[in-house]
Design a protein around this motif. Structure first.
Motif, PDB file in Angstrom:
ATOM      1  N   LEU A  12      62.792  34.431  14.889  1.00 53.31           N
ATOM      2  CA  LEU A  12      62.493  35.776  14.713  1.00 53.31           C
ATOM      3  C   LEU A  12      61.695  36.073  15.867  1.00 53.31           C
ATOM      4  O   LEU A  12      60.633  37.222  15.629  1.00 53.31           O
ATOM      5  N   GLU A  13      61.761  35.843  16.923  1.00 46.04           N
ATOM      6  CA  GLU A  13      61.368  36.426  18.366  1.00 46.04           C
ATOM      7  C   GLU A  13      61.582  37.931  18.375  1.00 46.04           C
ATOM      8  O   GLU A  13      62.586  37.969  18.151  1.00 46.04           O
ATOM      9  N   PRO A  14      60.767  38.560  19.278  1.00 45.58           N
ATOM     10  CA  PRO A  14      61.044  40.094  19.463  1.00 45.58           C
ATOM     11  C   PRO A  14      62.533  40.235  20.023  1.00 45.58           C
ATOM     12  O   PRO A  14      63.069  41.011  19.562  1.00 45.58           O
ATOM     13  N   GLY A  15      62.543  39.524  21.118  1.00 48.87           N
ATOM     14  CA  GLY A  15      63.903  39.560  21.793  1.00 48.87           C
ATOM     15  C   GLY A  15      65.206  39.240  20.930  1.00 48.87           C
ATOM     16  O   GLY A  15      65.900  40.019  20.871  1.00 48.87           O
ATOM     17  N   THR A  16      64.786  38.090  20.126  1.00 45.48           N
ATOM     18  CA  THR A  16      66.088  37.652  19.152  1.00 45.48           C
ATOM     19  C   THR A  16      66.152  39.188  18.375  1.00 45.48           C
ATOM     20  O   THR A  16      67.451  39.317  17.879  1.00 45.48           O
ATOM     21  N   LEU A  17      65.121  39.479  17.535  1.00 42.68           N
ATOM     22  CA  LEU A  17      65.431  40.684  16.541  1.00 42.68           C
ATOM     23  C   LEU A  17      66.103  41.822  17.291  1.00 42.68           C
ATOM     24  O   LEU A  17      67.054  42.453  16.757  1.00 42.68           O
ATOM     25  N   LEU A  18      65.601  42.275  18.358  1.00 46.60           N
ATOM     26  CA  LEU A  18      66.184  43.469  18.859  1.00 46.60           C
ATOM     27  C   LEU A  18      67.695  43.281  19.286  1.00 46.60           C
ATOM     28  O   LEU A  18      68.403  44.209  19.074  1.00 46.60           O
ATOM     29  N   ALA A  19      67.991  42.307  19.956  1.00 42.82           N
ATOM     30  CA  ALA A  19      69.433  41.862  20.170  1.00 42.82           C
ATOM     31  C   ALA A  19      70.199  41.747  18.752  1.00 42.82           C
ATOM     32  O   ALA A  19      71.318  42.236  19.044  1.00 42.82           O
ATOM     33  N   PRO A  54      61.617  41.865  -8.352  1.00 45.63           N
ATOM     34  CA  PRO A  54      62.923  41.101  -8.412  1.00 45.63           C
ATOM     35  C   PRO A  54      63.497  41.119  -6.849  1.00 45.63           C
ATOM     36  O   PRO A  54      63.569  41.952  -5.869  1.00 45.63           O
ATOM     37  N   HIS A  55      64.013  39.924  -6.884  1.00 45.02           N
ATOM     38  CA  HIS A  55      64.885  39.521  -5.408  1.00 45.02           C
ATOM     39  C   HIS A  55      63.876  39.479  -4.271  1.00 45.02           C
ATOM     40  O   HIS A  55      64.548  39.992  -3.311  1.00 45.02           O
ATOM     41  N   GLY A  56      62.783  39.493  -4.334  1.00 44.66           N
ATOM     42  CA  GLY A  56      61.778  39.625  -3.355  1.00 44.66           C
ATOM     43  C   GLY A  56      62.006  38.598  -2.184  1.00 44.66           C
ATOM     44  O   GLY A  56      62.515  37.326  -2.437  1.00 44.66           O
ATOM     45  N   TRP A  57      62.087  38.990  -0.769  1.00 46.62           N
ATOM     46  CA  TRP A  57      62.445  37.993   0.005  1.00 46.62           C
ATOM     47  C   TRP A  57      61.706  38.221   1.407  1.00 46.62           C
ATOM     48  O   TRP A  57      61.868  37.165   2.085  1.00 46.62           O
ATOM     49  N   ILE A  58      60.810  38.969   1.443  1.00 42.25           N
ATOM     50  CA  ILE A  58      59.854  38.931   2.602  1.00 42.25           C
ATOM     51  C   ILE A  58      58.660  38.120   2.634  1.00 42.25           C
ATOM     52  O   ILE A  58      57.996  38.272   1.684  1.00 42.25           O
ATOM     53  N   ASN A  59      58.684  37.062   3.415  1.00 36.12           N
ATOM     54  CA  ASN A  59      57.632  36.070   3.465  1.00 36.12           C
ATOM     55  C   ASN A  59      56.815  36.166   4.506  1.00 36.12           C
ATOM     56  O   ASN A  59      56.946  36.995   5.556  1.00 36.12           O
ATOM     57  N   ASP A  60      55.633  35.268   4.712  1.00 33.84           N
ATOM     58  CA  ASP A  60      54.876  35.619   6.036  1.00 33.84           C
ATOM     59  C   ASP A  60      55.490  35.347   7.191  1.00 33.84           C
ATOM     60  O   ASP A  60      55.054  35.887   8.040  1.00 33.84           O
ATOM     61  N   GLU A  61      56.256  34.716   7.356  1.00 32.48           N
ATOM     62  CA  GLU A  61      57.208  34.361   8.543  1.00 32.48           C
ATOM     63  C   GLU A  61      57.827  35.804   9.027  1.00 32.48           C
ATOM     64  O   GLU A  61      57.525  36.306  10.185  1.00 32.48           O
ATOM     65  N   PHE A  62      58.130  36.601   8.238  1.00 34.37           N
ATOM     66  CA  PHE A  62      58.941  37.754   8.378  1.00 34.37           C
ATOM     67  C   PHE A  62      57.951  38.982   8.515  1.00 34.37           C
ATOM     68  O   PHE A  62      57.941  39.871   9.562  1.00 34.37           O
ATOM     69  N   ILE A  63      56.723  38.910   7.865  1.00 36.95           N
ATOM     70  CA  ILE A  63      55.535  39.591   8.233  1.00 36.95           C
ATOM     71  C   ILE A  63      54.915  39.636   9.551  1.00 36.95           C
ATOM     72  O   ILE A  63      54.750  40.829  10.012  1.00 36.95           O
ATOM     73  N   ALA A  64      54.890  38.301   9.908  1.00 34.61           N
ATOM     74  CA  ALA A  64      54.389  38.209  11.352  1.00 34.61           C
ATOM     75  C   ALA A  64      55.246  38.453  12.513  1.00 34.61           C
ATOM     76  O   ALA A  64      54.943  39.188  13.315  1.00 34.61           O
ATOM     77  N   ALA A  65      56.486  38.187  12.133  1.00 34.23           N
ATOM     78  CA  ALA A  65      57.751  38.665  13.255  1.00 34.23           C
ATOM     79  C   ALA A  65      57.668  40.426  13.356  1.00 34.23           C
ATOM     80  O   ALA A  65      57.522  40.883  14.572  1.00 34.23           O
ATOM     81  N   TYR A  66      57.831  40.889  12.096  1.00 35.94           N
ATOM     82  CA  TYR A  66      57.813  42.367  12.143  1.00 35.94           C
ATOM     83  C   TYR A  66      56.499  42.792  12.783  1.00 35.94           C
ATOM     84  O   TYR A  66      56.485  44.354  13.176  1.00 35.94           O
ATOM     85  N   GLY A  67      55.520  42.514  12.276  1.00 36.78           N
ATOM     86  CA  GLY A  67      54.200  42.818  12.724  1.00 36.78           C
ATOM     87  C   GLY A  67      54.073  42.827  14.205  1.00 36.78           C
ATOM     88  O   GLY A  67      53.585  43.754  15.064  1.00 36.78           O
ATOM     89  N   ARG A  68      54.741  41.777  14.949  1.00 37.87           N
ATOM     90  CA  ARG A  68      54.830  41.609  16.273  1.00 37.87           C
ATOM     91  C   ARG A  68      55.636  42.784  16.926  1.00 37.87           C
ATOM     92  O   ARG A  68      55.084  43.656  17.905  1.00 37.87           O
ATOM     93  N   LEU A  69      56.740  43.106  16.304  1.00 38.27           N
ATOM     94  CA  LEU A  69      57.539  44.309  16.755  1.00 38.27           C
ATOM     95  C   LEU A  69      56.841  45.802  16.813  1.00 38.27           C
ATOM     96  O   LEU A  69      57.086  46.420  17.609  1.00 38.27           O
ATOM     97  N   HIS A  70      56.117  45.869  15.603  1.00 37.11           N
ATOM     98  CA  HIS A  70      55.374  46.920  15.313  1.00 37.11           C
ATOM     99  C   HIS A  70      54.118  47.206  16.442  1.00 37.11           C
ATOM    100  O   HIS A  70      54.114  48.162  16.875  1.00 37.11           O
TER     101      HIS A  70
END
Length: 214
Positions: free
Chosen positions: A29-36, A102-118
């Protein structure tokens, strides 16, 4: 915006997706991977506790920027809330990822990754307040004309009634005012359909993504 280092992964074509829209498993979930991934029509969601799945559903849900449905109740609700942009991104993500949902999926790894993108200027949040309390919102990734909406939430009624719909309406207005072309919502739900979300084919979506992000 800060352009990150390019991803070290070769992301596969969405054409190899299975019947559920899953294209691949792995990478990071590195920024470059997410944007690509977003530029290539993919988005990530966790598979289990450790693996990352990359998805490209067919059909794909989008909200045409000239197709927002504003009901009478939503029209009344718009005046009851204050909308802000990018003032509490992490709070919005954590509310979207509330494990009680229900169906929650956003974990700490995703919060950190998108926080970097932010922090780099690529990820944004639309926040809906009532009496200075955060009662709704959404977040997603903006690449030129593309806004890839990831998740949204609203507080329990009565304070949060229509708050997520207000966030969607505010996002549409923001995109209209800033040169947006494509509002991606991934999958169409009954809730989103009431706002004007429609399905398009994967082929059409990829064509629109290419045009919006070039």
């Amino acid at each position: 915006m800060i352009e990150p280092e390019p991803t070290r992964w070769r992301l596969p074509s969405p054409a190899v997706a299975d019947e559920h829209g899953l294209v691949a498993v792995g990478a990071d979930l590195e920024p470059g991977t997410l944007l690509a991934a977003y530029r290539g029509g993919l988005f990530p969601m966790p598979l289990g506790t450790r693996r990352i799945g990359w998805w490209s559903p067919d059909p794909r849900g989008i909200l045409p920027l000239d197709g927002l449905h504003v009901s009478r109740s939503l029209s009344r609700s718009l005046s009851r809330f204050e909308v802000r942009l990018d003032t509490c991104f992490t709070d919005v993500m954590r509310r979207c990822g509330d494990p009680r949902r229900p169906h929650g999926w956003i974990n700490d790894e995703f919060i950190a990754a998108y926080g970097r993108l932010h922090e780099m200027g690529w990820a944004h949040s639309i926040e809906v307040f009532r009496d200075e309390v955060l009662v709704g919102g959404l977040y997603g990734v903006r690449i030129k004309g593309l806004f890839a909406g990831e998740s949204m939430f609203h507080a329990d009624p009565p304070a949060g009634t229509d708050a997520s719909k207000v966030a969607v309406a505010a996002a549409v207005q923001w995109l209209r005012e800033t040169g947006g072309q494509l509002f991606d919502v991934q999958w169409t739900t009954d809730h989103l359909a009431t706002l004007g979300v429609v399905d398009i084919s994967r082929t059409d979506y990829l064509r629109r993504v290419a045009a919006a992000t070039c």
